[in-house]
Scaffold this active site. Sequence first.
Site, PDB file in Angstrom:
ATOM      1  N   HIS A   1      13.839 -52.021  59.438  1.00 25.34           N
ATOM      2  CA  HIS A   1      13.559 -53.252  58.688  1.00 25.34           C
ATOM      3  C   HIS A   1      13.750 -54.451  59.621  1.00 25.34           C
ATOM      4  O   HIS A   1      14.818 -54.590  60.225  1.00 25.34           O
ATOM      5  CB  HIS A   1      14.493 -53.361  57.482  1.00 25.34           C
ATOM      6  CG  HIS A   1      14.309 -52.243  56.505  1.00 25.34           C
ATOM      7  ND1 HIS A   1      14.860 -51.006  56.683  1.00 25.34           N
ATOM      8  CD2 HIS A   1      13.582 -52.183  55.364  1.00 25.34           C
ATOM      9  CE1 HIS A   1      14.499 -50.214  55.685  1.00 25.34           C
ATOM     10  NE2 HIS A   1      13.728 -50.899  54.867  1.00 25.34           N
TER      11      HIS A   1
ATOM     12  N   HIS B   1       7.926 -56.011  46.462  1.00 28.66           N
ATOM     13  CA  HIS B   1       8.741 -54.818  46.704  1.00 28.66           C
ATOM     14  C   HIS B   1       9.004 -54.065  45.393  1.00 28.66           C
ATOM     15  O   HIS B   1      10.158 -53.813  45.005  1.00 28.66           O
ATOM     16  CB  HIS B   1      10.078 -55.173  47.373  1.00 28.66           C
ATOM     17  CG  HIS B   1      10.666 -54.030  48.150  1.00 28.66           C
ATOM     18  ND1 HIS B   1      11.428 -53.051  47.574  1.00 28.66           N
ATOM     19  CD2 HIS B   1      10.565 -53.700  49.450  1.00 28.66           C
ATOM     20  CE1 HIS B   1      11.799 -52.193  48.484  1.00 28.66           C
ATOM     21  NE2 HIS B   1      11.278 -52.550  49.643  1.00 28.66           N
TER      22      HIS B   1
ATOM     23  N   HIS C   1       3.120 -53.563  51.773  1.00 30.99           N
ATOM     24  CA  HIS C   1       4.378 -53.061  51.196  1.00 30.99           C
ATOM     25  C   HIS C   1       4.573 -53.652  49.790  1.00 30.99           C
ATOM     26  O   HIS C   1       5.707 -53.776  49.331  1.00 30.99           O
ATOM     27  CB  HIS C   1       5.544 -53.427  52.123  1.00 30.99           C
ATOM     28  CG  HIS C   1       6.793 -52.617  51.939  1.00 30.99           C
ATOM     29  ND1 HIS C   1       6.819 -51.250  51.821  1.00 30.99           N
ATOM     30  CD2 HIS C   1       8.104 -52.993  51.855  1.00 30.99           C
ATOM     31  CE1 HIS C   1       8.067 -50.836  51.677  1.00 30.99           C
ATOM     32  NE2 HIS C   1       8.873 -51.872  51.674  1.00 30.99           N
TER      33      HIS C   1
ATOM     34  N   ASP D   1       9.707 -52.545  57.859  1.00 29.92           N
ATOM     35  CA  ASP D   1       9.390 -52.873  56.460  1.00 29.92           C
ATOM     36  C   ASP D   1      10.034 -54.183  56.023  1.00 29.92           C
ATOM     37  O   ASP D   1      11.045 -54.619  56.580  1.00 29.92           O
ATOM     38  CB  ASP D   1       9.918 -51.775  55.523  1.00 29.92           C
ATOM     39  CG  ASP D   1       9.076 -50.519  55.573  1.00 29.92           C
ATOM     40  OD1 ASP D   1       8.225 -50.402  56.478  1.00 29.92           O
ATOM     41  OD2 ASP D   1       9.279 -49.645  54.712  1.00 29.92           O
ATOM     42  N   ASP D   2       9.448 -54.745  54.974  1.00 30.55           N
ATOM     43  CA  ASP D   2      10.016 -55.855  54.187  1.00 30.55           C
ATOM     44  C   ASP D   2       9.839 -57.242  54.798  1.00 30.55           C
ATOM     45  O   ASP D   2      10.256 -58.225  54.203  1.00 30.55           O
ATOM     46  CB  ASP D   2      11.516 -55.657  53.888  1.00 30.55           C
ATOM     47  CG  ASP D   2      11.795 -54.419  53.060  1.00 30.55           C
ATOM     48  OD1 ASP D   2      10.824 -53.727  52.685  1.00 30.55           O
ATOM     49  OD2 ASP D   2      12.970 -54.142  52.789  1.00 30.55           O
TER      50      ASP D   2
HETATM   51 NI    NI Z   1      11.075 -51.741  51.592  1.00 28.51          NI
END
Ligand code: NI
Length: 268
Positions: A235, A148, A144, A93-94
């Site tokens: 991540h 965020h 995503h 993620d991210d």
């Molecule tokens: Ni996230």
Amino acid sequence: MRRWRSVLTALILCGACVELSGKRLLKRDIDGRTATILLTTATSENTWTTFEAESRSIGSATNSTDTVDPHAQESSTEISAGTETKRIALTFDDGPHPVCTPLILEVLVRENVPATFFLLGENVELYGDIVKEIAARGHLIGNHTWHHVQITTLPLEEARAEILETSELFEELTGQGTEYVRPPFGTWNPDLEDELDLIPVMWSIDTLDWTTENVDRIVEQVTEEASENDIILMHDSYESTVQAVERIIPLLRAEGFEFVTVDQVIMD
Ligand code: NI
């Protein structure tokens, strides 16, 4: 044919904020390329909401000649005798991150492992070439949001823009959008799901990699908890995560796990 599987998700702290998620029950009604997903997630600290997304079309990762071939995985690491192959999905993620995402891609191509990346629009805008690389290598890309954000706290119009603009940028860069969204904080609005035709994807193992940045702890947690059809949350913004992934892949392979993208876990 119907299969039921429940996935327990955890309290997540993600980046500068708290991600809350909860028990998830997936009901797959495999009929051609459709699936029904029943998802229960926390909408506040003590409130659980159940919702259903029906008849979603689930596509598989697009592979080209220089992409990861999941069927070739078993040849590079010896699997313990008598161990059956179990599917498991690495998710990041991210990203994309300018340093760590390319390092993770290197590990994945070396190990011939496909993964899923839930990207932030604001990072996709900055590092488009990395996004193209992720797609070109056959990994699955998911949404995503752009900034965020916690979808459930936003006016519908804003929430819609957070997702749509991110998917539109995917399409611009890679030629295709995405059917998958991982909502930051683990909270999701089912109205958007119907409207935008997206499948929310949570997780079953939270490595807490962003907060510990401790390679040993990440590796231990994953290897201790891993079971069939788990979705591992990491991540791609930390060098400790890169090092952990390098260790996790051969260890899980030795336990008979086969790495797949999340669409394949959901469809199983
Ligand atoms: Ni996230």
